[in-house]
Design a protein around this motif. Sequence first.
Motif, short mmCIF file in Angstrom:
data_model
loop_
_atom_site.label_atom_id
_atom_site.label_comp_id
_atom_site.label_asym_id
_atom_site.label_seq_id
_atom_site.Cartn_x
_atom_site.Cartn_y
_atom_site.Cartn_z
N MET A 181 -22.16 61.93 -78.30
CA MET A 181 -20.90 62.18 -77.81
C MET A 181 -20.10 61.04 -76.89
O MET A 181 -19.73 60.08 -77.97
N GLY A 182 -18.75 61.76 -77.27
CA GLY A 182 -17.43 60.64 -77.38
C GLY A 182 -17.17 60.18 -76.07
O GLY A 182 -16.20 58.86 -76.52
N ASP A 183 -17.44 61.29 -75.29
CA ASP A 183 -16.16 60.58 -73.92
C ASP A 183 -17.53 61.69 -72.77
O ASP A 183 -18.16 62.47 -73.67
N LEU A 184 -17.65 61.20 -71.72
CA LEU A 184 -17.65 61.88 -70.71
C LEU A 184 -16.80 62.77 -69.80
O LEU A 184 -16.24 62.63 -69.53
N ASP A 185 -18.01 64.17 -70.38
CA ASP A 185 -17.11 65.52 -69.84
C ASP A 185 -17.66 65.61 -68.48
O ASP A 185 -18.46 66.02 -68.18
N VAL A 186 -16.34 65.42 -67.88
CA VAL A 186 -17.38 66.23 -66.13
C VAL A 186 -16.03 67.49 -65.79
O VAL A 186 -15.10 66.53 -65.43
N LEU A 187 -16.88 68.33 -64.98
CA LEU A 187 -16.25 69.68 -64.30
C LEU A 187 -16.28 69.00 -63.01
O LEU A 187 -17.68 68.96 -61.62
N ILE A 188 -15.26 69.32 -62.07
CA ILE A 188 -14.97 68.87 -60.99
C ILE A 188 -13.97 70.03 -59.92
O ILE A 188 -13.47 70.72 -60.45
N PRO A 189 -14.45 70.48 -58.88
CA PRO A 189 -13.59 71.51 -57.95
C PRO A 189 -11.90 70.72 -58.33
O PRO A 189 -12.08 70.00 -57.83
N ARG A 190 -11.54 72.03 -58.60
CA ARG A 190 -9.93 71.78 -58.03
C ARG A 190 -9.29 71.07 -56.90
O ARG A 190 -8.58 69.33 -57.05
N TRP A 228 -11.10 70.33 -64.07
CA TRP A 228 -10.74 70.77 -62.90
C TRP A 228 -11.31 72.37 -63.84
O TRP A 228 -11.18 73.32 -62.03
N HIS A 229 -11.63 72.89 -64.60
CA HIS A 229 -10.97 73.80 -65.03
C HIS A 229 -11.98 74.38 -66.49
O HIS A 229 -11.81 73.35 -66.80
N LEU A 230 -12.63 75.07 -66.63
CA LEU A 230 -13.31 75.21 -68.01
C LEU A 230 -12.29 75.47 -69.41
O LEU A 230 -12.36 74.73 -69.91
N VAL A 231 -11.19 75.83 -68.71
CA VAL A 231 -9.83 75.88 -69.63
C VAL A 231 -8.64 75.08 -69.61
O VAL A 231 -8.53 74.84 -68.89
N ASN A 232 -8.77 74.20 -71.30
CA ASN A 232 -8.19 72.79 -71.50
C ASN A 232 -7.24 73.32 -72.66
O ASN A 232 -8.03 72.90 -73.91
N ALA A 233 -6.74 72.67 -72.49
CA ALA A 233 -5.77 73.69 -74.25
C ALA A 233 -4.41 72.56 -74.00
O ALA A 233 -3.65 72.65 -73.35
N SER A 234 -3.37 72.19 -75.58
CA SER A 234 -2.53 72.24 -74.96
C SER A 234 -1.57 73.53 -74.76
O SER A 234 -0.37 73.26 -74.89
N LEU A 235 -1.99 74.45 -75.28
CA LEU A 235 -0.59 75.79 -75.52
C LEU A 235 -1.51 76.87 -73.71
O LEU A 235 -2.79 77.19 -74.10
N PRO A 236 -0.78 77.67 -73.16
CA PRO A 236 -1.00 78.29 -72.78
C PRO A 236 -2.32 79.37 -72.96
O PRO A 236 -1.59 80.29 -73.45
N LEU A 237 -3.08 79.07 -72.27
CA LEU A 237 -4.13 80.63 -72.64
C LEU A 237 -4.04 81.76 -71.30
O LEU A 237 -5.49 82.01 -71.01
N LEU A 261 -13.66 80.97 -61.11
CA LEU A 261 -14.25 79.57 -61.00
C LEU A 261 -15.37 79.08 -59.26
O LEU A 261 -16.28 78.63 -59.59
N ASP A 262 -15.23 80.84 -58.83
CA ASP A 262 -15.76 80.26 -57.87
C ASP A 262 -17.77 81.17 -57.82
O ASP A 262 -18.30 79.88 -56.76
N ASP A 263 -17.52 81.57 -58.29
CA ASP A 263 -18.65 82.27 -59.01
C ASP A 263 -19.48 81.20 -60.05
O ASP A 263 -20.34 81.15 -59.83
N LEU A 264 -18.31 80.62 -60.12
CA LEU A 264 -19.41 79.58 -61.22
C LEU A 264 -19.96 78.43 -60.73
O LEU A 264 -21.24 78.13 -60.93
N TRP A 265 -19.31 78.21 -59.57
CA TRP A 265 -20.40 76.62 -58.58
C TRP A 265 -21.26 77.46 -57.95
O TRP A 265 -22.03 76.96 -58.13
N GLN A 266 -20.88 78.92 -57.59
CA GLN A 266 -22.25 79.66 -56.47
C GLN A 266 -23.17 79.60 -56.95
O GLN A 266 -24.21 79.42 -57.09
N ALA A 267 -23.37 79.98 -58.97
CA ALA A 267 -23.90 80.11 -59.62
C ALA A 267 -25.21 79.04 -60.10
O ALA A 267 -25.87 78.62 -60.64
N SER A 268 -24.38 77.71 -60.40
CA SER A 268 -24.80 76.38 -60.20
C SER A 268 -26.03 75.80 -59.68
O SER A 268 -26.15 76.54 -58.48
N THR A 269 -26.64 75.33 -60.26
CA THR A 269 -28.17 74.62 -59.63
C THR A 269 -28.04 73.27 -59.90
O THR A 269 -26.95 72.23 -60.42
N GLU A 270 -29.33 73.03 -58.99
CA GLU A 270 -29.01 70.81 -58.18
C GLU A 270 -30.23 71.23 -59.76
O GLU A 270 -31.00 71.30 -59.50
#
Length: 298
Positions: A85-94, A142-151, A160-169
Amino acid sequence: MPGRLLAVAVRERTAALVWRNARLLEVELPEAAEFEKIAATVLVRQTMASLQARSLFQALGSNVIPLKGLYLAEHLYPEPGLRDMGDLDVLIPRGEVSRADKILRGLGWHPQEDPSGLLASGGHFRNSLVYQGRGFPVHLHWHLVNASLPLFMYSAKIRLDDLWQASTEIRVAGAAVRAMAPHHLFIALCEHGLKHSYETIIHLVDLALLWPRVYPDLLIGTARAWGLESAVNRGPAAVSSDCRSNGVVKRRLHLLREAAPPPTNRCGRERAARRIAAWTLPFADGPHVHHVHLRHRA
């Protein structure tokens, strides 16, 4: 193919995998010392990344989701040192970005720009920030989509609310964090891989290892709702022609039989080297490996 196999494996980020498989199958690789050196380096880098991630996660708290390399290396690959890996990727709530920004600065990481401007952008493309300054960079999402152009054609559909609710410890790097549901992670990896044109085989290895944990009905329904059905269809097709119905194909492969006799033309040698560099992980029940069918790269 002396030299070519090593070069392709390094480019595709699978050198540590090839080295491990060759040892388990008791096959002598050309330039084995170089393969061993790379595998040792990957292990050291992963250990360093885990140590840094532990302090980061402990400071941020458990409501974070490690993305890609760090989580995959620890929870999908069968032993340490196989997934670089080249970096530490972390997702957090906005809503946690400002707090996380202060914590990261306090730990010695500094952003390339102020996050407030990105937060005001609307969320259709740039939804992350890279922090430098202490070992591995931190890529804060703070979102799954990250790009240099609008998507916006699909970014606005991702719930994202569904994603966080379905996540597990879960625990990563010895710290309490959260993990995405397998079908959410699979979609995220497909979107990321396709966006980068699956530039390295390691992206397909990740999908191949994750696939057995995915419920297809959940995957298809969520991908359709998020507008990413096409990306998900291409992901399994790249891994295996049978992936969507029968799981990743499990085959007995002998390295020497595949590698010899070496093709005489340049394109043939390149394809053969790529096949070997694509081999993934033997199972515990014998010298079997998953084989990744690179239909789009053959």
